[in-house]
Write a protein that holds these residues in place. Structure first.
Motif, PDB file in Angstrom:
ATOM      1  N   THR A   8       0.845  -1.186   0.000  1.00 60.72           N
ATOM      2  CA  THR A   8       0.000   0.000   0.000  1.00 60.72           C
ATOM      3  C   THR A   8       0.880   1.235   0.000  1.00 60.72           C
ATOM      4  O   THR A   8       1.797   1.355   0.801  1.00 60.72           O
ATOM      5  N   GLU A   9       0.557   2.152  -0.907  1.00 58.59           N
ATOM      6  CA  GLU A   9       1.302   3.413  -0.967  1.00 58.59           C
ATOM      7  C   GLU A   9       0.979   4.229   0.273  1.00 58.59           C
ATOM      8  O   GLU A   9      -0.181   4.318   0.687  1.00 58.59           O
ATOM      9  N   THR A  10       1.997   4.801   0.870  1.00 57.63           N
ATOM     10  CA  THR A  10       1.797   5.628   2.062  1.00 57.63           C
ATOM     11  C   THR A  10       2.432   6.995   1.848  1.00 57.63           C
ATOM     12  O   THR A  10       3.284   7.182   0.987  1.00 57.63           O
ATOM     13  N   HIS A  11       1.974   7.930   2.657  1.00 55.39           N
ATOM     14  CA  HIS A  11       2.501   9.294   2.636  1.00 55.39           C
ATOM     15  C   HIS A  11       2.714   9.748   4.076  1.00 55.39           C
ATOM     16  O   HIS A  11       1.872   9.491   4.941  1.00 55.39           O
ATOM     17  N   ASP A  12       3.819  10.427   4.296  1.00 65.58           N
ATOM     18  CA  ASP A  12       4.033  11.074   5.585  1.00 65.58           C
ATOM     19  C   ASP A  12       3.453  12.481   5.493  1.00 65.58           C
ATOM     20  O   ASP A  12       3.796  13.242   4.585  1.00 65.58           O
ATOM     21  N   VAL A  13       2.552  12.785   6.400  1.00 62.61           N
ATOM     22  CA  VAL A  13       1.890  14.083   6.415  1.00 62.61           C
ATOM     23  C   VAL A  13       2.169  14.742   7.761  1.00 62.61           C
ATOM     24  O   VAL A  13       1.641  14.314   8.785  1.00 62.61           O
ATOM     25  N   GLU A  14       3.017  15.748   7.726  1.00 61.78           N
ATOM     26  CA  GLU A  14       3.329  16.464   8.958  1.00 61.78           C
ATOM     27  C   GLU A  14       2.198  17.430   9.273  1.00 61.78           C
ATOM     28  O   GLU A  14       1.803  18.230   8.437  1.00 61.78           O
ATOM     29  N   LEU A  15       1.690  17.316  10.484  1.00 59.44           N
ATOM     30  CA  LEU A  15       0.613  18.196  10.948  1.00 59.44           C
ATOM     31  C   LEU A  15       1.076  18.916  12.204  1.00 59.44           C
ATOM     32  O   LEU A  15       1.618  18.294  13.124  1.00 59.44           O
ATOM     33  N   SER A  16       0.850  20.211  12.231  1.00 63.49           N
ATOM     34  CA  SER A  16       1.139  20.964  13.447  1.00 63.49           C
ATOM     35  C   SER A  16       0.149  20.521  14.521  1.00 63.49           C
ATOM     36  O   SER A  16      -0.846  19.851  14.241  1.00 63.49           O
ATOM     37  N   ARG A  17       0.411  20.925  15.727  1.00 67.01           N
ATOM     38  CA  ARG A  17      -0.503  20.590  16.831  1.00 67.01           C
ATOM     39  C   ARG A  17      -1.906  21.121  16.539  1.00 67.01           C
ATOM     40  O   ARG A  17      -2.904  20.434  16.739  1.00 67.01           O
ATOM     41  N   GLU A  18      -1.991  22.335  16.030  1.00 67.33           N
ATOM     42  CA  GLU A  18      -3.269  22.960  15.712  1.00 67.33           C
ATOM     43  C   GLU A  18      -3.975  22.208  14.573  1.00 67.33           C
ATOM     44  O   GLU A  18      -5.180  21.967  14.628  1.00 67.33           O
ATOM     45  N   GLU A  19      -3.224  21.845  13.536  1.00 66.79           N
ATOM     46  CA  GLU A  19      -3.800  21.087  12.416  1.00 66.79           C
ATOM     47  C   GLU A  19      -4.280  19.715  12.878  1.00 66.79           C
ATOM     48  O   GLU A  19      -5.359  19.260  12.509  1.00 66.79           O
ATOM     49  N   ARG A  20      -3.468  19.079  13.710  1.00 62.12           N
ATOM     50  CA  ARG A  20      -3.822  17.760  14.238  1.00 62.12           C
ATOM     51  C   ARG A  20      -5.147  17.851  15.008  1.00 62.12           C
ATOM     52  O   ARG A  20      -6.008  16.995  14.897  1.00 62.12           O
ATOM     53  N   TRP A  21      -5.313  18.905  15.792  1.00 61.88           N
ATOM     54  CA  TRP A  21      -6.533  19.094  16.579  1.00 61.88           C
ATOM     55  C   TRP A  21      -7.743  19.254  15.666  1.00 61.88           C
ATOM     56  O   TRP A  21      -8.781  18.625  15.880  1.00 61.88           O
ATOM     57  N   VAL A  22      -7.628  20.087  14.639  1.00 63.76           N
ATOM     58  CA  VAL A  22      -8.759  20.325  13.737  1.00 63.76           C
ATOM     59  C   VAL A  22      -9.117  19.051  12.985  1.00 63.76           C
ATOM     60  O   VAL A  22     -10.292  18.679  12.901  1.00 63.76           O
ATOM     61  N   VAL A  23      -8.123  18.364  12.432  1.00 66.23           N
ATOM     62  CA  VAL A  23      -8.393  17.125  11.695  1.00 66.23           C
ATOM     63  C   VAL A  23      -9.037  16.095  12.625  1.00 66.23           C
ATOM     64  O   VAL A  23     -10.016  15.436  12.255  1.00 66.23           O
ATOM     65  N   HIS A  24      -8.520  15.963  13.821  1.00 64.53           N
ATOM     66  CA  HIS A  24      -9.075  15.018  14.794  1.00 64.53           C
ATOM     67  C   HIS A  24     -10.532  15.359  15.093  1.00 64.53           C
ATOM     68  O   HIS A  24     -11.404  14.484  15.093  1.00 64.53           O
ATOM     69  N   ASP A  25     -10.805  16.629  15.341  1.00 63.25           N
ATOM     70  CA  ASP A  25     -12.163  17.060  15.653  1.00 63.25           C
ATOM     71  C   ASP A  25     -13.122  16.763  14.499  1.00 63.25           C
ATOM     72  O   ASP A  25     -14.236  16.286  14.720  1.00 63.25           O
ATOM     73  N   VAL A  26     -12.691  17.041  13.269  1.00 68.14           N
ATOM     74  CA  VAL A  26     -13.537  16.770  12.101  1.00 68.14           C
ATOM     75  C   VAL A  26     -13.836  15.276  12.008  1.00 68.14           C
ATOM     76  O   VAL A  26     -14.989  14.871  11.799  1.00 68.14           O
ATOM     77  N   LEU A  27     -12.821  14.439  12.177  1.00 68.36           N
ATOM     78  CA  LEU A  27     -13.020  12.996  12.062  1.00 68.36           C
ATOM     79  C   LEU A  27     -13.896  12.450  13.193  1.00 68.36           C
ATOM     80  O   LEU A  27     -14.766  11.610  12.954  1.00 68.36           O
ATOM     81  N   VAL A  28     -13.691  12.922  14.411  1.00 65.30           N
ATOM     82  CA  VAL A  28     -14.513  12.466  15.538  1.00 65.30           C
ATOM     83  C   VAL A  28     -15.971  12.873  15.321  1.00 65.30           C
ATOM     84  O   VAL A  28     -16.891  12.075  15.551  1.00 65.30           O
ATOM     85  N   THR A  29     -16.182  14.089  14.853  1.00 68.00           N
ATOM     86  CA  THR A  29     -17.549  14.553  14.587  1.00 68.00           C
ATOM     87  C   THR A  29     -18.207  13.691  13.515  1.00 68.00           C
ATOM     88  O   THR A  29     -19.366  13.284  13.661  1.00 68.00           O
TER      89      THR A  29
END
Length: 100
Positions: A8-29
């Motif tokens: 499986t092709e993978t990608h490393d995606v660096e997320l800042s703490r703030e970006e990580r929080w927003v992405v996490h919140d969107v996915l949890v919602t």
């Protein structure tokens, strides 16, 4: 003779703490919305949440594609908090660059 399974092709995606929080919140919602509708959240979503919660930065190409779509929709939604829009948009741009 059978050929070996493709990795499986993978990608490393660096997320800042703030970006990580927003992405996490969107996915949890989104996962909560699915559960309220008596649907199981998709596997890619749960795996992406696990990746974020563990502090890992490696996502499959499928996960990055789905994250791109979900976050793009989030940036255009009327109910999205204004402070989240530029943060989510930055992640959308980064994910779009993976396809180039």
């Amino acid at each position: 003779m059978s050929s070996p399974p493709q990795e499986t092709e993978t990608h490393d995606v660096e997320l800042s703490r703030e970006e990580r929080w927003v992405v996490h919140d969107v996915l949890v919602t989104r996962a909560d919305d699915a559960l309220e509708d008596r649907d199981a959240p998709p596997a890619w979503m749960l795996e992406s949440l696990e990746t974020i919660e563990s502090g890992d930065e490696t996502f499959t190409a499928y996960q990055t594609s789905k994250l791109h779509d979900v976050l793009a929709a989030y940036t255009n939604a009327a109910e999205t908090p204004r402070r989240d829009v530029p943060i989510a948009h930055a992640v959308v741009d980064r994910l779009a660059d993976l396809d180039d």
